[in-house]
Scaffold this motif. Structure first.
Motif, short mmCIF file in Angstrom:
data_model
loop_
_atom_site.label_atom_id
_atom_site.label_comp_id
_atom_site.label_asym_id
_atom_site.label_seq_id
_atom_site.Cartn_x
_atom_site.Cartn_y
_atom_site.Cartn_z
N ALA A 13 0.83 -1.21 0.00
CA ALA A 13 0.00 0.00 0.00
C ALA A 13 0.86 1.25 0.00
CB ALA A 13 -0.92 -0.01 1.21
N LEU A 14 1.88 1.27 0.83
CA LEU A 14 2.72 2.46 0.89
C LEU A 14 3.56 2.58 -0.37
CD1 LEU A 14 3.71 4.89 2.37
CD2 LEU A 14 5.39 3.46 3.55
N THR A 15 3.97 1.46 -0.95
CA THR A 15 4.73 1.51 -2.20
C THR A 15 3.93 2.21 -3.28
OG1 THR A 15 5.89 -0.53 -1.64
CG2 THR A 15 5.89 0.13 -3.95
N CYS A 16 2.64 1.92 -3.35
CA CYS A 16 1.78 2.58 -4.33
C CYS A 16 1.68 4.07 -4.05
CB CYS A 16 0.38 1.94 -4.32
SG CYS A 16 0.38 0.22 -4.89
N LEU A 17 1.54 4.42 -2.78
CA LEU A 17 1.47 5.83 -2.43
C LEU A 17 2.74 6.56 -2.82
CD1 LEU A 17 -0.21 5.69 1.09
CD2 LEU A 17 -1.19 6.70 -0.96
N LEU A 18 3.88 5.94 -2.57
CA LEU A 18 5.15 6.56 -2.90
C LEU A 18 5.33 6.70 -4.40
CD1 LEU A 18 7.58 4.86 -0.35
CD2 LEU A 18 6.73 7.20 -0.31
N ALA A 19 4.85 5.73 -5.15
CA ALA A 19 4.94 5.82 -6.60
C ALA A 19 4.14 7.00 -7.13
CB ALA A 19 4.45 4.52 -7.24
N ALA A 20 2.94 7.19 -6.58
CA ALA A 20 2.13 8.32 -6.99
C ALA A 20 2.79 9.63 -6.59
CB ALA A 20 0.74 8.22 -6.35
N LEU A 21 3.36 9.65 -5.40
CA LEU A 21 4.01 10.87 -4.92
C LEU A 21 5.22 11.21 -5.76
CD1 LEU A 21 4.27 13.09 -2.80
CD2 LEU A 21 5.63 11.51 -1.43
N ALA A 22 5.91 10.20 -6.30
CA ALA A 22 7.12 10.45 -7.09
C ALA A 22 6.84 11.33 -8.29
CB ALA A 22 7.72 9.13 -7.53
N LEU A 23 5.65 11.20 -8.88
CA LEU A 23 5.30 12.04 -10.03
C LEU A 23 5.29 13.50 -9.64
CD1 LEU A 23 2.41 9.88 -11.53
CD2 LEU A 23 4.79 10.03 -12.32
N GLY A 24 4.72 13.78 -8.46
CA GLY A 24 4.70 15.16 -7.97
C GLY A 24 6.08 15.65 -7.59
N CYS A 25 6.88 14.77 -6.97
CA CYS A 25 8.23 15.16 -6.56
C CYS A 25 9.10 15.50 -7.75
CB CYS A 25 8.89 14.04 -5.76
SG CYS A 25 8.18 13.81 -4.12
N ALA A 26 8.94 14.77 -8.87
CA ALA A 26 9.73 15.06 -10.05
C ALA A 26 9.42 16.45 -10.58
CB ALA A 26 9.45 14.00 -11.13
N ALA A 27 8.17 16.85 -10.48
CA ALA A 27 7.77 18.16 -10.97
C ALA A 27 8.36 19.28 -10.13
CB ALA A 27 6.25 18.27 -10.98
N HIS A 28 8.78 18.96 -8.90
CA HIS A 28 9.32 19.98 -7.99
C HIS A 28 10.81 19.77 -7.73
CE1 HIS A 28 5.32 21.50 -7.20
NE2 HIS A 28 4.92 20.28 -6.92
N ALA A 29 11.52 19.19 -8.70
CA ALA A 29 12.94 18.89 -8.50
C ALA A 29 13.74 20.13 -8.17
CB ALA A 29 13.51 18.22 -9.76
N ILE A 89 9.70 19.81 6.06
CA ILE A 89 9.29 21.03 5.37
C ILE A 89 8.45 20.76 4.13
CG2 ILE A 89 11.26 22.37 6.21
CD1 ILE A 89 12.58 21.90 3.46
N ASP A 90 8.35 19.50 3.71
CA ASP A 90 7.64 19.14 2.47
C ASP A 90 6.19 18.79 2.80
OD1 ASP A 90 6.57 17.80 0.22
OD2 ASP A 90 8.59 17.31 -0.46
N PRO A 91 5.22 19.60 2.39
CA PRO A 91 3.82 19.33 2.75
C PRO A 91 3.30 18.03 2.17
CG PRO A 91 3.96 21.11 1.14
CD PRO A 91 5.35 20.84 1.60
N GLU A 92 3.78 17.64 0.99
CA GLU A 92 3.30 16.39 0.39
C GLU A 92 3.76 15.18 1.20
OE1 GLU A 92 4.80 16.83 -3.61
OE2 GLU A 92 2.81 17.38 -4.33
N LEU A 93 5.00 15.23 1.65
CA LEU A 93 5.51 14.12 2.44
C LEU A 93 4.87 14.09 3.83
CD1 LEU A 93 9.27 14.12 1.44
CD2 LEU A 93 7.55 12.39 0.89
N VAL A 94 4.57 15.23 4.38
CA VAL A 94 3.87 15.27 5.67
C VAL A 94 2.49 14.66 5.52
CG1 VAL A 94 2.85 16.81 7.40
CG2 VAL A 94 5.17 17.24 6.56
N LYS A 95 1.79 15.01 4.44
CA LYS A 95 0.47 14.42 4.20
C LYS A 95 0.57 12.92 4.00
CE LYS A 95 -3.67 14.75 1.30
NZ LYS A 95 -3.78 13.29 1.16
N LEU A 96 1.56 12.49 3.21
CA LEU A 96 1.76 11.06 2.99
C LEU A 96 1.98 10.33 4.31
CD1 LEU A 96 2.37 8.55 1.20
CD2 LEU A 96 4.76 9.33 1.18
#
Length: 295
Positions: A13-29, A89-96
Motif C-alpha cells: 500500500a505504501l509503495t503505491c502511495l510513494l509511486a504516486a508521490l514520485a510524479l509530484g516530486c519530479a515536478a518539484h525537483a 518542510i515538504d507538505p506532500e511528504l507530511v500528508k503522505l
C-alpha cells in the motif's frame, strides 16, 4: 540529498502511495535542490538498527527531524509501540506520512508536522533521530543539547555532531545504498544527552568524609578536582552518560568508587570504599554552577 530524511517503509500500500508521490516530486525537483537536494531513501534495515540502538520502547516519544515519508516514527509506533512525531518542510511528504499512519492504525501514536526543524520543540523527546546533512547537524547541535532532557538518546544515520563525540557507533554493510552515494555501508551514531554537572559540589558520604568537588564539562566529557579537609585529590575515571555519573578517588587503602544519578542541582548514589564490607550512600548538592562548553 535533501535536508530531510528520505526513507522507505515496507508494504504494498505504501509503495503505491510513494509511486504516486514520485510524479509530484519530479515536478518539484528544482525546489528539492533549493532545500538541500533530491529524494534519498533510507533502507528499512538502517531504520530498524537506529531504533534498536536507541533502545526504543513503549514508553518512548520519538521525534524525527526531517522525517520525509515518516518511516522512522511509523516503525517506532508499529513495531516498538512507541509514540512519536515527525517534522518535515515538504507538505506532500507530511500528508503522505499522516495518511500512512492512519492506514497502519497508529495515527493515535504517530503524527507529522510541516515545520522548520529549527522551530520544532524537542523537549518532549526521549529519542531524537536524524538523517541530515553535516552543516545542519552542526547548526542544530546547540538546540539538541539545550532542549533535550538529560538521558535522552540521539541517533543519527551517517552524519555526526562534530566535536560532540558519540557514546557509541556501528557500521555495517547496506548494499542498496551503493546506488545512492556509491558506498554500500551505513554508520549509525548514538549519543546520550548528558546532565549538566559543571560547577562546585559538596559531596557527603554517610558516616564518612565530606568532599569539595569542582567539575568542568565539555559535552559529556568531565574533568575536575577534589579536596577533602583542605587536602587536594585528583578524581579519576570520571564518566557521564545521560544522568548517570561516576568517578573514583584515591584512598590510602585503595580507590573509593562513586556511582550515582544527577537530578538537577543534586546527586545521590553509592560509594564502594576500599576495605569496607558494604557500600555507603553519598549525596551531593551544587554550591556554584559552572558553564558547559558546547563549542
Amino acid at each position: 540529498m535533501r535536508v530531510t530524511t528520505r526513507s522507505e517503509y515496507p508494504g504494498r500500500a505504501l509503495t503505491c502511495l510513494l509511486a504516486a508521490l514520485a510524479l509530484g516530486c519530479a515536478a518539484h525537483a528544482a525546489d528539492d535542490f533549493k532545500s538541500g537536494g533530491p529524494y534519498v531513501p533510507t533502507p528499512q534495515v538502517v531504520v530498524d538498527q537506529m531504533l534498536r540502538m536507541a533502545g526504543v520502547g513503549e514508553g518512548d516519544f520519538v521525534i524525527d527531524l526531517g522525517s520525509g515519508d515518516g518511516v522512522i516514527v511509523l516503525t517506532a509506533a508499529k513495531q516498538f509501540k512507541a509514540a512519536g512525531m515527525g517534522v518535515d518542510i515538504d507538505p506532500e511528504l507530511v500528508k503522505l506520512s499522516n495518511d500512512t499512519a492512519r492506514m497502519l492504525g497508529v495515527a493515535d501514536r504517530a503524527r507529522f508536522l510541516e515545520q522548520d526543524v529549527y522551530k520544532a520543540d524537542l523537549s518532549r523527546a526521549s529519542v531524537l533521530t536524524l538523517y541530515l546533512l553535516p552543516p545542519m547537524m552542526l547548526s542544530l547541535r546547540p538546540k539538541i543539547f539545550n532542549e533535550l532532557k538529560p538521558g535522552a538518546r540521539v541517533v543519527s544515520h551517517d552524519y555526526h555532531l562534530g566535536e560532540w563525540e558519540p557514546d557509541d557507533q556501528i557500521s555495517f554493510d547496506v548494499p542498496e545504498k551503493e546506488k545512492v552515494n556509491g558506498v554500500p555501508q551505513a554508520t549509525i551514531y548514538l549519543w546520550h544527552v548528558p546532565a549538566r554537572v559543571a560547577g562546585k559540589w559538596e559531596v557527603k558520604v554517610a558516616g564518612g568524609e565530606t568532599y569539595e568537588l569542582n567539575l568542568r564539562q565539555r559535552f559529556q566529557v568531565v574533568e575536575g578536582s577534589v579536596a577533602v579537609g583542605g587536602k587536594p585529590l585528583r578524581p579519576q575515571q570520571l564518566t557521564l552518560r545521560g544522568s548517570q555519573f561516576s568517578f573514583a578517588l584515591p584512598d590510602a587503602r585503595g580507590m573509593a568508587r562513586f556511582s550515582g544519578r544527577v537530578k538537577g542541582g543534586a546527586m545521590e548514589g553509592v560509594v564502594e570504599m576500599p576495605g569496607a564490607r558494604a557500600s555507603a550512600r553519598w549525596t551531593a548538592v551544587r554550591t556554584a554552577a559552572g558553564a558547559v562548553n558546547i563549542n
